[in-house]
Design an enzyme around this catalytic site. Structure first.
Site, PDB file in Angstrom:
ATOM      1  N   ARG A 128       9.574 -15.259  -0.746  1.00 44.04           N
ATOM      2  CA  ARG A 128       9.570 -13.878  -1.245  1.00 44.04           C
ATOM      3  C   ARG A 128       9.794 -13.821  -2.754  1.00 44.04           C
ATOM      4  O   ARG A 128      10.146 -14.825  -3.373  1.00 44.04           O
ATOM      5  CB  ARG A 128      10.621 -13.070  -0.474  1.00 44.04           C
ATOM      6  CG  ARG A 128      10.189 -12.854   0.998  1.00 44.04           C
ATOM      7  CD  ARG A 128      11.286 -12.221   1.803  1.00 44.04           C
ATOM      8  NE  ARG A 128      11.775 -11.007   1.181  1.00 44.04           N
ATOM      9  CZ  ARG A 128      12.957 -10.454   1.445  1.00 44.04           C
ATOM     10  NH1 ARG A 128      13.771 -11.020   2.314  1.00 44.04           N
ATOM     11  NH2 ARG A 128      13.315  -9.354   0.836  1.00 44.04           N
ATOM     12  N   GLY A 158     -19.091   5.702 -11.970  1.00 46.98           N
ATOM     13  CA  GLY A 158     -17.836   5.097 -11.513  1.00 46.98           C
ATOM     14  C   GLY A 158     -17.898   4.537 -10.107  1.00 46.98           C
ATOM     15  O   GLY A 158     -17.030   3.766  -9.701  1.00 46.98           O
ATOM     16  N   TYR A 216      24.360 -10.436   2.070  1.00 47.77           N
ATOM     17  CA  TYR A 216      24.450  -8.972   2.040  1.00 47.77           C
ATOM     18  C   TYR A 216      25.645  -8.531   2.857  1.00 47.77           C
ATOM     19  O   TYR A 216      25.775  -8.877   4.039  1.00 47.77           O
ATOM     20  CB  TYR A 216      23.143  -8.416   2.627  1.00 47.77           C
ATOM     21  CG  TYR A 216      22.996  -6.920   2.575  1.00 47.77           C
ATOM     22  CD1 TYR A 216      23.174  -6.222   1.380  1.00 47.77           C
ATOM     23  CD2 TYR A 216      22.642  -6.204   3.716  1.00 47.77           C
ATOM     24  CE1 TYR A 216      23.014  -4.846   1.327  1.00 47.77           C
ATOM     25  CE2 TYR A 216      22.473  -4.826   3.674  1.00 47.77           C
ATOM     26  CZ  TYR A 216      22.665  -4.150   2.481  1.00 47.77           C
ATOM     27  OH  TYR A 216      22.498  -2.798   2.434  1.00 47.77           O
ATOM     28  N   ARG A 232     -18.446  11.538   1.918  1.00 50.86           N
ATOM     29  CA  ARG A 232     -18.679  10.635   3.051  1.00 50.86           C
ATOM     30  C   ARG A 232     -17.626   9.541   3.190  1.00 50.86           C
ATOM     31  O   ARG A 232     -17.659   8.744   4.127  1.00 50.86           O
ATOM     32  CB  ARG A 232     -20.080  10.012   2.929  1.00 50.86           C
ATOM     33  CG  ARG A 232     -21.161  10.962   3.436  1.00 50.86           C
ATOM     34  CD  ARG A 232     -22.518  10.299   3.387  1.00 50.86           C
ATOM     35  NE  ARG A 232     -23.086  10.313   2.042  1.00 50.86           N
ATOM     36  CZ  ARG A 232     -24.068   9.499   1.650  1.00 50.86           C
ATOM     37  NH1 ARG A 232     -24.564   8.616   2.475  1.00 50.86           N
ATOM     38  NH2 ARG A 232     -24.549   9.576   0.412  1.00 50.86           N
ATOM     39  N   ALA A 286      18.744 -27.242   9.791  1.00 46.19           N
ATOM     40  CA  ALA A 286      18.060 -26.197  10.564  1.00 46.19           C
ATOM     41  C   ALA A 286      18.991 -25.026  10.840  1.00 46.19           C
ATOM     42  O   ALA A 286      20.173 -25.218  11.111  1.00 46.19           O
ATOM     43  CB  ALA A 286      17.557 -26.783  11.871  1.00 46.19           C
ATOM     44  N   GLY A 290     -17.277  13.099  -8.794  1.00 50.88           N
ATOM     45  CA  GLY A 290     -17.642  13.398  -7.409  1.00 50.88           C
ATOM     46  C   GLY A 290     -16.495  13.108  -6.441  1.00 50.88           C
ATOM     47  O   GLY A 290     -15.688  12.214  -6.658  1.00 50.88           O
TER      48      GLY A 290
END
Ligand code: UD1
Ligand code: CA
Length: 453
Positions: free
Chosen positions: A331, A101, A385, A15, A378, A11
């Site tokens: 990260r 499903g 880079y 909606r 600090a 399907g």
């Protein structure tokens, strides 16, 4: 008798108003279809067949990791037609379990009962008594209370519409018989579809008894048709996960403000404050505290770590007793050994930080290796880079880096070295050396400030 499972997923889900097939929409970080597949694969099965249609390429690409037989239904001509597409791949002697499903919260317990019920009569049906049966197929029973057929809402008489026992769509049927019945299906109904539900009456006419089973909870049979239902189901599922964790010794400050979108392995005595989002694959040790508004994804967090509010950690390993945040960002591919302190507005990327080292304020550490008991002042920046390539910064043990230092990579600072505040490091620093690069301070006595005219 082996079990073969058919999951109907052809399907479009009109909606949802989405370009994506409905079953790819996510619940707790996994697609609807993955939830059903996960539950299905907990049963002992010969194979899982997924009938797909709308958005098939995207479906198969996104879910290529699932071990399933993908069966295309070119045109969505009804649930009976959908099941028919998968049956040629299923041996006659199997029991066929039909799942949807877009009904993601069905449980193994309920399905096991459904399968057991089919063992006795070769045909079992999952039905439910509900207060508002509107939209569902109704279960029609005879004077002996035996199921005789299912009538779809759109084909039902006013009396039939009053029946409160509904068809969930899930059933377990002998494969050989099902193959014969689906061949005989006709689409002479209001929707001009081949209804799978019409096989019930065919079975009854052949003298079979339909055994019915009810789910443990009504949410198990709830389908997702629009985004409001999806979000309701999400909140329900999150609440269940939060309660499971609390029962295992995790304090969750507010279970309605907790989100786990993935797989979590966690030891006891952890405390999770409000609005924490845990994503992907996570392993969290004992006695870990996670402050409000933290997002942690695909990481390993060892015992007694404290993560203060508003920190984001992704694809990293955090060692015992580390203290992170508030407002820290770790990260991917970072490893913090034991007792490392990472403070506010510190970003760490693809770096290894040794035991007891501290990076407490406003720093960027990228592509670096830092030894043990080193202090990073600090505002320290690793300039990793050069506009084209990334370079490494290596810092030894017991190094003292003063505030506002730039380390222009590739560069290395050996153990015991001291770097004065405000220094730009462009050359390697030897062991126990002091490195300083500062324009000497000038003094102008009795300086007259300019005045406003
Ligand atoms: C169906 C049942 C109804 C039941 C209800 C439960 C039939 C005829 N009716 O109705 O008795 O109460 O589910 O939710 O079976 N699908 C396909 N291919 C198709 C048509 C549907 O794969 O050609 C899939 C859909 O993606 C969905 C499932 O089958 O996952 C059910 O389809 P849907 O159109 O929602 O069926 P209903 O009309 O709601
Ligand atoms: Ca439906």
């Amino acid at each position: 008798m082996s079990l073969s499972i058919i999951i109907l997923a052809a399907g479009q889900g009109t909606r949802m108003y989405s370009d994506k097939p409905k079953v790819l929409h996510q619940l707790a970080g996994k697609s609807l279809l993955e939830h059903v597949h996960h539950t299905a694969s907990m049963l002992e099965t010969r194979g899982i067949h997924v009938v797909y249609g709308y958005g098939g390429d995207q479906l198969i690409e996104d879910l290529s990791h699932l071990a399933v037989d993908w069966v295309e239904q070119h045109e969505q001509l009804g649930t009976g037609h959908a099941v028919k597409q998968a049956l040629p791949n299923i041996p006659d002697k199997d029991l066929v379990l039909v799942l949807y499903g877009d009904v993601p919260l069905i449980t193994v317990d309920t399905l096991t009962e459904l399968i057991e019920a089919a063992g006795k009569s070769k045909f079992s049906l999952l039905t439910s008594l509900v207060d508002e049966p509107g939209g569902y197929g109704r279960i029609v029973r005879d004077d002996n209370n035996e199921v005789v057929r299912i009538v779809e809402e759109k084909d039902a008489t006013n009396d039939e519409k009053k029946i409160c026992e509904i068809n969930t769509g899930m059933m377990a049927v002998n494969s050989k018989a099902l193959k014969q019945w689906v061949e005989k299906l006709e689409s002479d109904n209001v929707q001009n579809e081949y209804y799978l539900t019409d096989v019930i009456n065919m079975a009854v006419k052949e003298g079979l008894k339909i055994n019915t089973v009810q789910p443990h909870s009504v949410v198990e049979i709830r389908g997702v048709n629009d985004r409001a239902q999806l979000s309701e189901m999400e909140r329900y599922y999150q609440l269940i996960q939060a309660h499971q964790l609390m029962r295992r010794g995790i304090t969750i400050m507010d279970p309605v403000r907790f989100d786990l979108r993935g797989d979590l392995e966690i030891d006891s005595d952890c405390v999770i404050d409000i609005n924490v989002i845990l994503e992907g694959r996570l392993k969290i040790g004992r006695g870990v505290h996670i402050g409000a508004n933290c997002i942690i994804k695909d990481s390993v967090i060892d015992d007694d770590v404290v993560i203060l509010p508003n920190s984001v950690i992704e694809n990293s390993v955090i060692g015992k007793s580390c203290r992170i945040g508030p407002f820290a960002r770790i990260r991917p591919e970072s490893v913090l050994n034991e007792n490392v302190h990472v403070g506010n507005f510190v970003e760490i990327k693809k770096s290894i930080i040794g035991n007891k080292s501290k990076i407490n304020h406003l720093s960027y550490i990228g592509d670096s290796e830092i030894g043990t008991e080193t202090n990073i002042g600090a505002g320290t920046i690793t300039c990793n880079y050069d506009g084209a390539n990334k370079h490494k910064t290596i810092i030894g043990d017991n190094v003292f880096v003063g505030s506002d230092v730039q380390l222009v990579a590739p560069v290395s600072v050996s153990s015991g070295a001291t770097i004065a505040a405000g220094t730009t490091i462009t050359k390697d620093v030897a062991e126990n050396e002091l490195a300083i690069s500062r324009t000497p301070q000038k003094s102008v006595p009795d300086w007259k400030r300019p005045e406003k005219k």
